[in-house]
Design an enzyme around this catalytic site. Structure first.
Site, PDB file in Angstrom:
ATOM      1  N   ASP A 273       0.813  -1.220   0.000  1.00 22.44           N
ATOM      2  CA  ASP A 273       0.000   0.000   0.000  1.00 22.44           C
ATOM      3  C   ASP A 273       0.848   1.272   0.000  1.00 22.44           C
ATOM      4  O   ASP A 273       2.067   1.219   0.177  1.00 22.44           O
ATOM      5  CB  ASP A 273      -0.958  -0.001   1.212  1.00 22.44           C
ATOM      6  CG  ASP A 273      -0.277  -0.379   2.525  1.00 22.44           C
ATOM      7  OD1 ASP A 273       0.963  -0.393   2.564  1.00 22.44           O
ATOM      8  OD2 ASP A 273      -0.983  -0.656   3.499  1.00 22.44           O
TER       9      ASP A 273
ATOM     10  N   ASN B 110      -7.566  -2.639  14.023  1.00 21.80           N
ATOM     11  CA  ASN B 110      -8.963  -2.940  13.695  1.00 21.80           C
ATOM     12  C   ASN B 110      -9.070  -4.155  12.773  1.00 21.80           C
ATOM     13  O   ASN B 110     -10.107  -4.392  12.171  1.00 21.80           O
ATOM     14  CB  ASN B 110      -9.633  -1.715  13.059  1.00 21.80           C
ATOM     15  CG  ASN B 110      -8.931  -1.265  11.781  1.00 21.80           C
ATOM     16  OD1 ASN B 110      -8.016  -1.927  11.306  1.00 21.80           O
ATOM     17  ND2 ASN B 110      -9.366  -0.154  11.223  1.00 21.80           N
TER      18      ASN B 110
ATOM     19  N   HIS C 281      -7.205  -4.648  10.031  1.00 23.66           N
ATOM     20  CA  HIS C 281      -6.916  -4.421   8.612  1.00 23.66           C
ATOM     21  C   HIS C 281      -5.607  -5.087   8.193  1.00 23.66           C
ATOM     22  O   HIS C 281      -4.711  -5.303   9.010  1.00 23.66           O
ATOM     23  CB  HIS C 281      -6.963  -2.927   8.235  1.00 23.66           C
ATOM     24  CG  HIS C 281      -5.841  -2.072   8.697  1.00 23.66           C
ATOM     25  ND1 HIS C 281      -6.023  -0.763   9.103  1.00 23.66           N
ATOM     26  CD2 HIS C 281      -4.508  -2.279   8.786  1.00 23.66           C
ATOM     27  CE1 HIS C 281      -4.863  -0.224   9.416  1.00 23.66           C
ATOM     28  NE2 HIS C 281      -3.919  -1.118   9.231  1.00 23.66           N
TER      29      HIS C 281
ATOM     30  N   GLU D  38      -9.526  -1.836   5.023  1.00 24.07           N
ATOM     31  CA  GLU D  38     -10.198  -1.473   6.268  1.00 24.07           C
ATOM     32  C   GLU D  38     -11.478  -2.288   6.455  1.00 24.07           C
ATOM     33  O   GLU D  38     -12.047  -2.792   5.479  1.00 24.07           O
ATOM     34  CB  GLU D  38     -10.545   0.022   6.222  1.00 24.07           C
ATOM     35  CG  GLU D  38      -9.341   0.950   6.174  1.00 24.07           C
ATOM     36  CD  GLU D  38      -8.688   1.158   7.536  1.00 24.07           C
ATOM     37  OE1 GLU D  38      -8.619   0.206   8.334  1.00 24.07           O
ATOM     38  OE2 GLU D  38      -8.219   2.295   7.787  1.00 24.07           O
TER      39      GLU D  38
HETATM   40  C1  GLP Z   1      -0.575   0.329   8.750  1.00 26.67           C
HETATM   41  C2  GLP Z   1      -0.248  -0.366   7.417  1.00 26.67           C
HETATM   42  C3  GLP Z   1      -0.402  -1.859   7.544  1.00 26.67           C
HETATM   43  C4  GLP Z   1       0.238  -2.280   8.837  1.00 26.67           C
HETATM   44  C5  GLP Z   1      -0.627  -1.811   9.973  1.00 26.67           C
HETATM   45  C6  GLP Z   1      -0.056  -2.098  11.345  1.00 26.67           C
HETATM   46  O1  GLP Z   1      -1.595   1.256   8.657  1.00 26.67           O
HETATM   47  N1  GLP Z   1      -0.970   0.067   6.283  1.00 26.67           N
HETATM   48  O2  GLP Z   1       0.182  -2.509   6.413  1.00 26.67           O
HETATM   49  O3  GLP Z   1       0.327  -3.670   8.901  1.00 26.67           O
HETATM   50  O4  GLP Z   1      -0.997  -0.464   9.829  1.00 26.67           O
HETATM   51  O5  GLP Z   1       0.952  -1.215  11.667  1.00 26.67           O
HETATM   52  P1  GLP Z   1       1.967  -1.453  12.837  1.00 26.67           P
HETATM   53  O6  GLP Z   1       2.827  -2.585  12.435  1.00 26.67           O
HETATM   54  O7  GLP Z   1       2.715  -0.159  12.969  1.00 26.67           O
HETATM   55  O8  GLP Z   1       1.140  -1.768  14.046  1.00 26.67           O
END
Ligand code: GLP
Length: 244
Positions: free
Chosen positions: A67, A136, A138, A143
Site C-alpha cells: 500500500d 482494527n 486491517h 479497512e
Molecule cells: C498500517 C499499514 C499496515 C500495517 C498496519 C499495522 O496502517 N498500512 O500494512 O500492517 O498499519 O501497523 P503497525 O505494524 O505499525 O502496528
C-alpha cells in the site's frame, strides 16, 4: 495455519526474517509482498544484517508492496516508498527498478489501481506475502467494511487508523485520509502468507482474526481460508489465544 510463538518483538523479527530468508534462498528470483508499519522494521533489520554477512542475495528478488498513502511521493519521509527505501532497499542489493509500491502521486485513483493490478499480474503473483495487522484487523489498508475488496483500490482510512498512524506525523491533520492498497484477492492469491504480530494491544484482534467469524468487518479473518499461512507473534500478542 501454523502459529509460532516468539518471546518478544526481537525474537518475532528473527523468526520472520528466517522464513523470508528461506524463501529467498530456495527461490532467488522470488516475488516478495512487503509491508510497512512498525511490525516489520525489526525483520528488515535482521535481513539487512544477514545480507551484510554475505548470507543473503537480493539481486534477483522482486518486491511488491501492499500500500501507499494517496498524495505522498517518494521524497516524503512518511510515504511508504520512502519507508521501504530507508528501512530495507537502500541497504541490500535489490534492484530498485524491481521494487514496486503504488504510485501515491497518481491523482487518478482508477489509473493508479489498474496499473498496480497489472504489475502484480505481470510479475506472476506473489510467492511470499508479509503482513502486519492493524488494530482494527486491517491488512495492507483493507479497512473493515461491508465487503472484501478484491483488487487494488483507493480507501478512505478509518478514524482509528488515522489515530494509530498519526504518531509518525507532526499532527493528525497531516495524516493522509486516503490510500491505495492491494486488495484481499491479490493478498489471498499469494502462495504463502507470513503474518507478524507484536504487543498486548493486538491480542484481542489477533484472537478475533484467528478464531472469530470470517467477515469483512475483520478483514484479516479471511486468512483462515488460505492454505499456507504462518503467524509469528510474540507472547503478548498471543496472550488471548487459549490452548497454545
Ligand atoms: C498500517 C499499514 C499496515 C500495517 C498496519 C499495522 O496502517 N498500512 O500494512 O500492517 O498499519 O501497523 P503497525 O505494524 O505499525 O502496528
Amino acid at each position: 495455519m501454523t502459529i509460532y510463538q516468539a518471546e518478544n518483538y526481537q525474537d518475532m523479527s528473527r523468526k520472520a526474517a528466517n522464513i523470508i530468508s528461506a524463501q529467498i534462498i530456495m527461490k532467488p528470483n522470488c516475488v516478495l509482498g512487503l509491508a510497512t508499519g512498525s511490525s516489520p522494521v525489526g525483520t528488515y533489520q535482521q535481513l539487512i544484517e544477514w545480507y551484510k554477512k554475505g548470507d543473503l542475495d537480493f539481486s534477483q528478488v522482486t518486491s511488491i508492496n501492499l500500500d501507499e498513502y494517496k498524495g505522498l511521493g517518494p521524497d516524503n519521509d512518511q510515504s511508504y516508498r520512502y519507508f521501504m527505501n530507508t528501512n530495507l532497499f537502500n541497504h541490500v542489493n535489490i534492484d530498485k527498478t524491481r521494487t514496486f509500491v503504488p504510485d501515491g502521486l497518481e491523482a487518478d485513483s482508477e489509473k493508479a489501481c489498474s496499473e498496480y493490478n497489472q504489475i502484480i499480474t505481470r510479475e506472476g503473483g506473489i510467492d511470499l506475502q508479509l503482513l502486519g495487522l492493524g488494530h482494527n484487523g486491517h491488512i495492507g489498508f483493507n479497512e473493515p467494511g461491508a465487503a472484501f475488496e478484491k483488487e487494488t483500490h483507493c480507501v478512505d482510512l478509518t478514524e482509528s487508523t488515522i489515530e494509530a498512524n498519526k504518531r509518525f506525523f507532526d499532527s493528525e491533520d497531516e495524516v493522509p485520509k486516503q490510500a491505495y492498497t492491494m486488495g484481499i484477492k491479490s493478498i489471498m492469491q499469494a502462495r504463502k502468507i507470513l503474518v507478524i504480530v507484536s504487543g498486548e494491544s493486538k491480542a484481542e484482534i489477533l484472537n478475533e482474526v484467528l478464531h472469530g467469524p470470517i467477515t469483512p468487518a475483520v478483514p484479516a479473518s479471511i486468512l483462515q481460508l488460505h492454505n499456507d499461512v504462518t503467524i509469528v507473534a510474540d507472547k503478548a500478542a498471543l496472550s488471548r489465544i487459549s490452548g497454545l
